[in-house]
Design a protein around this motif. Structure first.
Motif, PDB file in Angstrom:
ATOM      1  N   GLN A  68      31.251  48.538  44.757  1.00 45.59           N
ATOM      2  CA  GLN A  68      32.557  48.377  45.275  1.00 45.59           C
ATOM      3  C   GLN A  68      33.581  49.436  44.288  1.00 45.59           C
ATOM      4  O   GLN A  68      34.725  49.310  44.243  1.00 45.59           O
ATOM      5  CB  GLN A  68      33.091  47.174  45.510  1.00 45.59           C
ATOM      6  CG  GLN A  68      32.396  46.530  46.557  1.00 45.59           C
ATOM      7  CD  GLN A  68      33.135  45.231  47.040  1.00 45.59           C
ATOM      8  OE1 GLN A  68      33.935  44.553  46.519  1.00 45.59           O
ATOM      9  NE2 GLN A  68      32.888  44.843  48.162  1.00 45.59           N
ATOM     10  N   GLU A  69      32.948  50.569  43.724  1.00 40.86           N
ATOM     11  CA  GLU A  69      33.950  51.487  42.957  1.00 40.86           C
ATOM     12  C   GLU A  69      34.086  52.535  43.963  1.00 40.86           C
ATOM     13  O   GLU A  69      33.201  53.182  44.511  1.00 40.86           O
ATOM     14  CB  GLU A  69      32.985  51.841  41.679  1.00 40.86           C
ATOM     15  CG  GLU A  69      33.970  52.899  40.869  1.00 40.86           C
ATOM     16  CD  GLU A  69      33.419  53.942  39.898  1.00 40.86           C
ATOM     17  OE1 GLU A  69      32.099  53.892  40.088  1.00 40.86           O
ATOM     18  OE2 GLU A  69      34.199  54.547  39.345  1.00 40.86           O
TER      19      GLU A  69
ATOM     20  N   THR B 221      45.689  47.688  44.186  1.00 49.24           N
ATOM     21  CA  THR B 221      44.154  47.430  44.443  1.00 49.24           C
ATOM     22  C   THR B 221      43.642  47.183  43.218  1.00 49.24           C
ATOM     23  O   THR B 221      43.907  47.686  41.973  1.00 49.24           O
ATOM     24  CB  THR B 221      43.666  48.819  45.175  1.00 49.24           C
ATOM     25  OG1 THR B 221      44.106  49.848  43.933  1.00 49.24           O
ATOM     26  CG2 THR B 221      43.885  49.043  46.100  1.00 49.24           C
ATOM     27  N   GLY B 222      42.632  46.270  43.292  1.00 47.60           N
ATOM     28  CA  GLY B 222      41.743  46.041  42.102  1.00 47.60           C
ATOM     29  C   GLY B 222      40.735  47.021  41.942  1.00 47.60           C
ATOM     30  O   GLY B 222      40.444  47.634  42.811  1.00 47.60           O
ATOM     31  N   GLN B 223      40.055  47.069  40.728  1.00 43.56           N
ATOM     32  CA  GLN B 223      39.475  48.275  40.555  1.00 43.56           C
ATOM     33  C   GLN B 223      37.981  47.726  39.463  1.00 43.56           C
ATOM     34  O   GLN B 223      38.517  46.674  38.789  1.00 43.56           O
ATOM     35  CB  GLN B 223      39.965  49.535  39.952  1.00 43.56           C
ATOM     36  CG  GLN B 223      39.102  50.763  39.509  1.00 43.56           C
ATOM     37  CD  GLN B 223      38.486  51.458  40.547  1.00 43.56           C
ATOM     38  OE1 GLN B 223      37.237  50.748  41.221  1.00 43.56           O
ATOM     39  NE2 GLN B 223      38.732  52.423  41.279  1.00 43.56           N
ATOM     40  N   VAL B 224      36.962  48.119  39.490  1.00 49.01           N
ATOM     41  CA  VAL B 224      35.924  47.815  38.534  1.00 49.01           C
ATOM     42  C   VAL B 224      36.184  47.949  37.110  1.00 49.01           C
ATOM     43  O   VAL B 224      37.470  48.680  36.939  1.00 49.01           O
ATOM     44  CB  VAL B 224      34.561  48.547  38.774  1.00 49.01           C
ATOM     45  CG1 VAL B 224      34.165  48.640  40.416  1.00 49.01           C
ATOM     46  CG2 VAL B 224      34.833  50.222  38.467  1.00 49.01           C
ATOM     47  N   ALA B 225      35.842  47.185  36.077  1.00 47.00           N
ATOM     48  CA  ALA B 225      36.073  47.437  34.912  1.00 47.00           C
ATOM     49  C   ALA B 225      36.038  48.990  34.332  1.00 47.00           C
ATOM     50  O   ALA B 225      35.279  49.801  34.853  1.00 47.00           O
ATOM     51  CB  ALA B 225      35.088  46.464  33.892  1.00 47.00           C
ATOM     52  N   ALA B 226      36.890  49.312  33.469  1.00 46.71           N
ATOM     53  CA  ALA B 226      37.181  50.416  32.830  1.00 46.71           C
ATOM     54  C   ALA B 226      35.553  51.200  32.504  1.00 46.71           C
ATOM     55  O   ALA B 226      35.505  52.412  32.821  1.00 46.71           O
ATOM     56  CB  ALA B 226      38.234  50.635  31.971  1.00 46.71           C
TER      57      ALA B 226
ATOM     58  N   PRO C 277      41.644  39.493  49.583  1.00 48.08           N
ATOM     59  CA  PRO C 277      41.077  39.251  48.228  1.00 48.08           C
ATOM     60  C   PRO C 277      39.409  39.867  48.006  1.00 48.08           C
ATOM     61  O   PRO C 277      39.080  40.159  49.303  1.00 48.08           O
ATOM     62  CB  PRO C 277      40.915  37.716  48.037  1.00 48.08           C
ATOM     63  CG  PRO C 277      41.055  37.154  49.415  1.00 48.08           C
ATOM     64  CD  PRO C 277      41.883  38.044  50.452  1.00 48.08           C
ATOM     65  N   GLY C 278      39.085  39.989  47.181  1.00 47.77           N
ATOM     66  CA  GLY C 278      37.489  40.549  47.049  1.00 47.77           C
ATOM     67  C   GLY C 278      37.357  40.556  45.682  1.00 47.77           C
ATOM     68  O   GLY C 278      38.219  40.364  44.519  1.00 47.77           O
ATOM     69  N   GLY C 279      36.231  40.730  45.213  1.00 43.41           N
ATOM     70  CA  GLY C 279      35.572  41.063  43.746  1.00 43.41           C
ATOM     71  C   GLY C 279      36.513  41.696  42.870  1.00 43.41           C
ATOM     72  O   GLY C 279      37.040  40.759  41.849  1.00 43.41           O
TER      73      GLY C 279
END
Lengths: 582, 176
Positions: A135-136, A121-126, A46-48
């Motif tokens: 972390q982008e 994968t998680g990604q920063v908000a659009a 996990p991560g932010g």
């Protein structure tokens, strides 16, 4: 006043969650979509940017088992091992930025070795995309050349469709890794969830239609052949074509040799099986490639480690290439007859058209070559009576004691070639190794995944001392998740394969290949994994017995001959007929 | 032998598709000399027209690898004589040069035309093959060429009927 409203609101929300098209968050949709695809095991970290998805996962722990790895690369290799042993799609989770970039090696490995895998994968908000947010990273751009497909999802309502497509693409046709990148706003946002599996994409035809005329043309070549030769690739395993392949070989009495990734498709003790192809493959298959008159390549791509010098490769043969991926046909070796089809479909059609035949003299040539290799190389490797321990004798003992029925997971280098040469595989999908990419550090996490995928099987990872130190932190995962893998480190205190090349081609200038190693058994002990170090021949058999008798994980370090070389060997780029026995 | 080829690629409408296609050329060290893309007569299907200097053997493999991409319908390599093609160039010239009678003849002789005229400059449009368009630059230079801009190639394939029928079937089936 606000407080009072909370409870009724919650009740209403709960109702919506239970309806046919429940209103749920994008994160919950991710988990529900995975469950709909039959996923029960996820390897991740996990991560932010992926926290909402992990939060949703918390409510589904009874249905999905999440294995917390120690590095995202480990998650990908574990997913690969899981996929390769079980035939299911492996799944890995990682956060944005460094989490995502740590997937790169595993994705590239899975792409080269046609392994079905879905990475989320998680990604920063659009709204932050393209702004160099914390972390982008442009994971879509980075993974474009190393995935079969990837997609960024920025709206929650697109999540189920993206995941459905991801699984369809990963497992259909020539399998491969797929990455789905989901922005944080889409993970949080709510929508009416509905899951519709993907069964077709209009621009994608995963399974080509079998052309009967190609089958007939191939059968005609085989029926005329005096010296036919079957090459068994990974595609045989991927399409479940083992029985059809063996039926063809038996009907026309055709010798079969395997690529590195094709190993285990044919039992090593099959009378028509003649060994492994390639740089450190067997003598007969390499020498006699130049003699065969019809080469039938099934589900393989003529890697340079198999062909050596291309112009002289199989230059007396008419080539029949059975391959599901059109881009592989005529890429390296021109095909006289190309059967663009799924291997099983093609082989089943071919068996019907091929006439029974015998090729006694031709098979005798393989037996003679085999004897030559056994006398010159194998006997002294497998049954040494003096000197330091040999890698081959350790592999032989493991093979005997597991009756060839374990899942063998290997890393990259000398130990890999030795294990691949001498393990006597009995059942399909029991050979897991990093072939195309040659990723050091692959096997420890891949073995974890293989054990999770096929818990009923013994899983033995044979690892070099260099490779082990690339991903040894996964011992933590093995301990935490109680994964019963057996780890055998063949320790020669060298990056052995590089050293071998330095010895043979760089005047023994051992530049940066000698390793000063830690105490591996102590390291295992630190992770509460029992282990033993063996240095003497008389102790090895009992140590392997003890390892196999242990319930749960075990680490066996075997100190082997320091400057041992793997032979036979085809020098890089040389004709395969120039294979050296010493 | 290296020569100029036209590669055509039919794709779905998808963010990043250009990148997916071009990295396959990049891997093999093939330089793209021009690239034109636009929607075809079938809504949602795009056509890329790419010109490259390379060999037929290499390009056949590149096209195979492009076709492997999920959102690609088909990709083709065309020899020079298999396509009818055209490129378009714009030339910005100082208006002062109109005072000379020669430029009018030049425009007529080369089947170019004037798109716009301002007090300072005017813009000439000409279509043709690359060589004709660059030759025209030389002819305009004495009149004070301020700026030149040229499109990539637009091409029609001589034998493409069957593929277009396939595309139409595709449209019919996705509408059904």
């Amino acid at each position: 006043m606000q407080q009072k409203d909370v409870l009724p609101m919650k009740a209403e929300k709960a109702d919506k969650r239970l309806s046919a098209k429940p209103v749920i968050t994008g994160s919950e949709a991710v988990i529900r979509s995975l469950i709909a695809e039959g996923v029960d095991t996820i390897f991740g970290y996990p991560g932010g940017a992926i926290m909402p998805i992990y939060d949703a996962l918390y409510d589904f722990q009874d249905q999905v088992h999440h294995i917390l790895v120690r590095h995202e690369q480990g998650a990908t290799h574990a997913a690969q091992g899981y996929a390769r042993s079980s035939g299911k799609v492996g799944v890995a989770f990682a956060t944005s930025g460094p989490g995502a970039t740590n997937l790169v090696t595993g994705l590239a490995d899975a792409y080269m070795d046609s392994t079905p895998m879905v990475c989320i994968t998680g990604q920063v908000a659009a709204s932050l995309l393209g702004t160099d947010a914390f972390q982008e990273t442009d994971v879509i751009g980075i993974t474009m050349p190393i995935t079969k497909w990837n997609i960024q999802v920025t709206r929650q309502e697109d999540i189920p469709g993206a995941i459905a497509k991801a699984f369809y693409i990963a497992r259909s046709g020539r399998p491969g890794p797929v990455l789905v990148d989901i922005t944080k706003n889409a993970q949080f946002g709510e929508f009416e969830y509905e899951y519709v599996p993907c069964t077709t994409i209009r621009s994608y035809q995963p399974v080509p239609e079998l052309k009967q005329e190609a089958v007939t043309a191939a059968a005609a070549l085989i029926n005329e052949a005096k010296k036919p030769f079957l090459l068994v690739g990974h595609g045989v395993l991927l399409s479940g074509a083992e029985k059809a392949l063996i039926a063809l070989a038996e009907k026309a009495q055709i010798p079969m040799a395997s690529t590195l990734l094709g190993l285990s498709a044919v039992p090593v003790d099959h009378p028509l099986y003649v060994g492994m192809l390639g740089m450190h493959g067997n003598y007969g298959p390499n020498m006699l490639t130049g003699e065969c008159d019809v080469l039938i390549a099934v589900g393989m791509r003529f890697d340079d480690r198999v062909t050596g010098d291309v112009p002289s490769y199989a230059n007396k043969a008419k080539v029949i290439h059975i391959e599901i991926d059109a881009a592989e046909i005529n890429k390296i070796i021109p095909a006289e007859v190309a059967i663009h089809a799924d291997a099983k479909t093609a082989l089943e059609a071919l068996v019907d058209e091929v006439k029974p035949s015998t090729h006694e003299e031709w098979l005798a040539e393989f037996r003679a070559a085999d004897k030559k290799e056994y006398d010159k190389v194998q006997h002294r490797e497998l049954y040494p009576e003096a000197g330091e321990l040999k890698m081959a004798e350790v592999v032989r003992l493991i093979s005997e004691k597991t009756k060839g029925e374990a899942v063998l997971v290997t890393d990259v280098g000398q130990h890999q070639m030795v294990a691949s040469r001498y393990y006597r595989f009995k059942n399909p999908n029991t050979n897991i190794t990093s072939g195309g990419m040659g990723t050091m550090g692959f096997s420890l996490p891949a073995a974890m995944g293989a054990k999770m995928g096929t818990p009923e099987k013994e899983v033995v990872a044979v690892i070099g001392d260099g490779c082990f130190q690339m991903t040894l932190q996964e011992l933590g995962t093995i301990y935490q998740s109680k994964i019963g893998v057996k780890i055998v480190i063949l320790n020669n205190n060298f990056l052995g394969m590089v050293r071998q090349w330095q010895q043979l081609f760089f005047d023994k200038r051992y530049s940066s290949t000698e390793m000063v190693n830690p105490d591996f058994v102590q390291i295992a002990k630190g992770f509460f994994i029992p282990g033993k170090k063996v240095t003497a021949r008389e102790d090895i058999s009992a140590a392997i017995d003890e390892m196999l008798a242990t319930d749960g994980a075990y680490l066996l370090e075997v100190v082997v001959e320091k400057e041992d070389n793997v032979f036979p060997m085809v020098p890089a780029g040389a004709p395969v007929s120039s294979i050296r026995l010493e | 032998m290296q020569k100029e080829y036209t590669v055509t690629v039919y794709t779905e409408d998808r963010i990043g598709i250009t990148n997916r296609i071009t990295i396959i050329f990049t891997r093999r060290g093939i330089n793209i000399t021009s690239l034109t893309t636009a929607e075809t007569e079938i809504p949602g299907v795009y056509k890329f027209i790419i010109t490259v200097m390379s060999t037929r053997e290499k390009l056949d493999k590149v096209v195979g690898q492009i076709e492997k991409l999920i959102e690609i319908h088909r990709a083709f390599v065309h020899e020079e004589d298999e396509v009818v093609y055209q490129e378009l160039a714009l030339y910005k010239i100082s208006t002062k040069s109109l005072e000379s009678g020669d430029i009018e003849r030049l425009i007529r002789d080369h089947q170019a035309r004037i798109l716009t005229i301002t007090a300072d400059y005017f813009v000439i449009e000409k279509t043709g093959h690359q060589q004709e368009l660059t030759d025209f630059i030389k002819k305009l230079e004495p009149y004070g060429l301020i700026e030149y801009s040229k499109s990539g190639r637009v091409a029609i394939v001589k034998w493409s009927r069957r593929f277009h029928e396939h595309l139409k079937e595709l449209q019919a089936s996705s509408e059904a």
